[in-house]
Design a protein around this motif. Sequence first.
Motif, PDB file in Angstrom:
ATOM      1  N   SER A   1      47.518  33.082  25.552  1.00 16.75           N
ATOM      2  CA  SER A   1      47.975  34.264  26.291  1.00 16.75           C
ATOM      3  C   SER A   1      47.000  35.424  26.112  1.00 16.75           C
ATOM      4  CB  SER A   1      49.383  34.664  25.850  1.00 16.75           C
ATOM      5  OG  SER A   1      49.425  34.994  24.479  1.00 16.75           O
ATOM      6  N   ALA A   2      46.401  35.556  24.920  1.00 16.46           N
ATOM      7  CA  ALA A   2      45.408  36.607  24.701  1.00 16.46           C
ATOM      8  C   ALA A   2      44.150  36.332  25.521  1.00 16.46           C
ATOM      9  CB  ALA A   2      45.064  36.713  23.218  1.00 16.46           C
ATOM     10  N   GLN A   3      43.756  35.059  25.619  1.00 11.44           N
ATOM     11  CA  GLN A   3      42.620  34.709  26.475  1.00 11.44           C
ATOM     12  C   GLN A   3      42.895  35.107  27.924  1.00 11.44           C
ATOM     13  OE1 GLN A   3      41.590  30.523  26.050  1.00 11.44           O
ATOM     14  NE2 GLN A   3      39.798  31.076  24.838  1.00 11.44           N
ATOM     15  N   TYR A   4      44.114  34.854  28.382  1.00  8.05           N
ATOM     16  CA  TYR A   4      44.473  35.215  29.748  1.00  8.05           C
ATOM     17  C   TYR A   4      44.421  36.732  29.933  1.00  8.05           C
ATOM     18  CZ  TYR A   4      47.333  35.927  33.925  1.00  8.05           C
ATOM     19  OH  TYR A   4      47.797  36.340  35.154  1.00  8.05           O
ATOM     20  N   LEU A   5      44.916  37.470  28.943  1.00  5.12           N
ATOM     21  CA  LEU A   5      44.883  38.929  29.026  1.00  5.12           C
ATOM     22  C   LEU A   5      43.447  39.432  29.118  1.00  5.12           C
ATOM     23  CD1 LEU A   5      46.141  41.760  28.813  1.00  5.12           C
ATOM     24  CD2 LEU A   5      46.200  41.451  26.321  1.00  5.12           C
TER      25      LEU A   5
END
Length: 682
Positions: free
Chosen positions: A391-395
């Motif tokens: 999810s942090a990669q997506y952000l």
Amino acid sequence: MDETEDNRAPSSRRRLQRLAAHLETLSLPPEAQLIRSYCSKIAVSKSDDYTVLGEYLAGAYKLERDKIFQFFRQNPSLQTPVEIGKDEHRQLAMRQLLALVRKGGIRPLRYLLEEPAKYFAVAEAVGTVDISLGIKLGVQFSLWGGTVMNLGTKRHRDAYFEGIDNIDFPGCFAMTELHHGSNVQGIQTTATFDRLHQEFVINTPNEGATKWWIGNAAVHGKFATVFARLKLSSPNSHIDVDMGVHAFIVPIRHLEDHSVMPGVEIRDCGYKVGLNGVDNGALRFHGVRIPRENLLNRFGDVLENGEYSSDLPTVSKRFAATLGELVGGRVGLAHGSVGVLKTAATIAIRYSLLRQQFGPPNQPEVSILDYQSQQQKLMPMLASAYAFHFSAQYLVKRYGEMKLTQDDEIIADVHALSAGLKSYITSYTAKALSICRESCGGHGYAAVNRFGSLRNDHDIFQTFEGDNTVLLQQVAGDLLKQYKRKFEGGALTVTWTYLRESMSTYLSQTNPVITHRDGEGHLRDPTFQLEAFQYRTAKLLHTAALRLRKHSKQLGSFGAWNRCLNHLLTLAESHIESVILSKFVDAVKSCENAEARVVLKLLCDLYALERIWEDIGTYRNEDYVATNKAKAIHRLVENLCFEIRGVAGKLVDAFGIPDYMLRAPIGLQSGQYSEYVHYIGF
């Protein structure tokens, strides 16, 4: 018993077999044998069977991460010792940062502007070295550098880029005041324009306006981005007109001799609970004069004749645009917090695999990770670390798209995601750090094993860049706006598109067949998991809207909000969990290596089902999950924890943190006890 008989065995018998396998060498059920065989082949590259998964996690910036790790391996004098005083730690953090930039060839400001994903990958690696160093890097490049580059115009970039990038111009981010933190619109520092001298006069009008907790201010900073209320003389009266909060470049020390500038008072905030390598200070300004050009004028400017110019028509729009450019700090904290969780989970899981305690009579002692209680502390945490990573990669990806396109829909998406993920991930990691320490018993209490410093240094992440409770309220507010827009026929932004169908069907009766389905295939189906998360969010959103409407009639909007606050916080957390799960599901599907994908699916299932079980009361109250299904979810969570335990060591290896960076003796890949006793002199 053959396979057919085993599949028909009563659930109680299967449960006993599973539990017995935790402490005895028994034949695993066929499905467990199949999963274990997959798990043992995460990858087949050379001798490191976590290589493929590790490369999938590291993504495109593995070389940058490893470059930083190697730099510190080759410069052991720059490693942070276990015992270090505040002043020494501050000087070391500055030496570390200078060495990285001037000798290591790292250019964080360039990365931030040109390739944000590379910047955040570098920042996570730097935080693994020392969280104080990671924060100091963030202050210099993301906060001080980011405000000059993003809130200024060409004249500011031309004048300051090189000095910030090579740290000739170390700087501060002076927003927070003694009396105002999250409420930035309430800050009281003033910047009054003197038309005769073409200068702004910066003043601290009262004690409460003292700039507080300003990183880099106490020792190293030479400049500060000062957020202040812009005051302009009114042609019709003697009262200055307040144009709202703007940002100004204010020199606080001379470049040549580092002496404090006239009119500037600097004090040291002293020892903190953690992050004592960061020199936080307090600033006051007494008639400090700066050139008119030092106003960071991207969203508003003051002309030579004293007139104000802006493409944005109102104070509120200018303020929103200004804060919108500072969202990178929240992105960095969410991303960095995942790195801290990976470090802590690696130490705790490796030690739990090593440490043996008790066992069956007349049998060897067993690993403490063979105990169900230890598995259910650490395996959901491991699954969460993987979930948060994706999810942090997506952000970060969305943030890069925002900077590139300036698209309004992406901007709205990033603001909501960064507020929610920063709040959710940092709160989870803060709790997880204590669980990791407790899971390692007395040895977890030794400073050399790092849980204390990690816990203390990370704790402030829950307050940095917006208090977590305040940020969750922002997410809830955005959800309610989207809810209203949906029923008015407007388009939903990307983050909320899943609510379109859910909000349309939340009042429909739940299918009684579905509520009772308890087979493993159904429970591990991502469609069921995502729909369960999204149903809960949609239901909370609908009921929050109804409650707010009801209470607003008697209490007003503020009173109604406060009356429903706990409900709204739960709504925001539910929404963020839905986003995290959806990105984890996407990551599983995108993994091209079949064996690695099987293991990621195990982790994803554990993340989803453990979250459902933790809030099973809500699902039961809504008749979304029947009693038999709730019990099946609980059993499956236990079984998944058991299965993942078998490959937990490989899964933390895939985080790619080498022993010389991890540094905690009990968390090393080998020779843990030898390193530990060597540390105290044996």
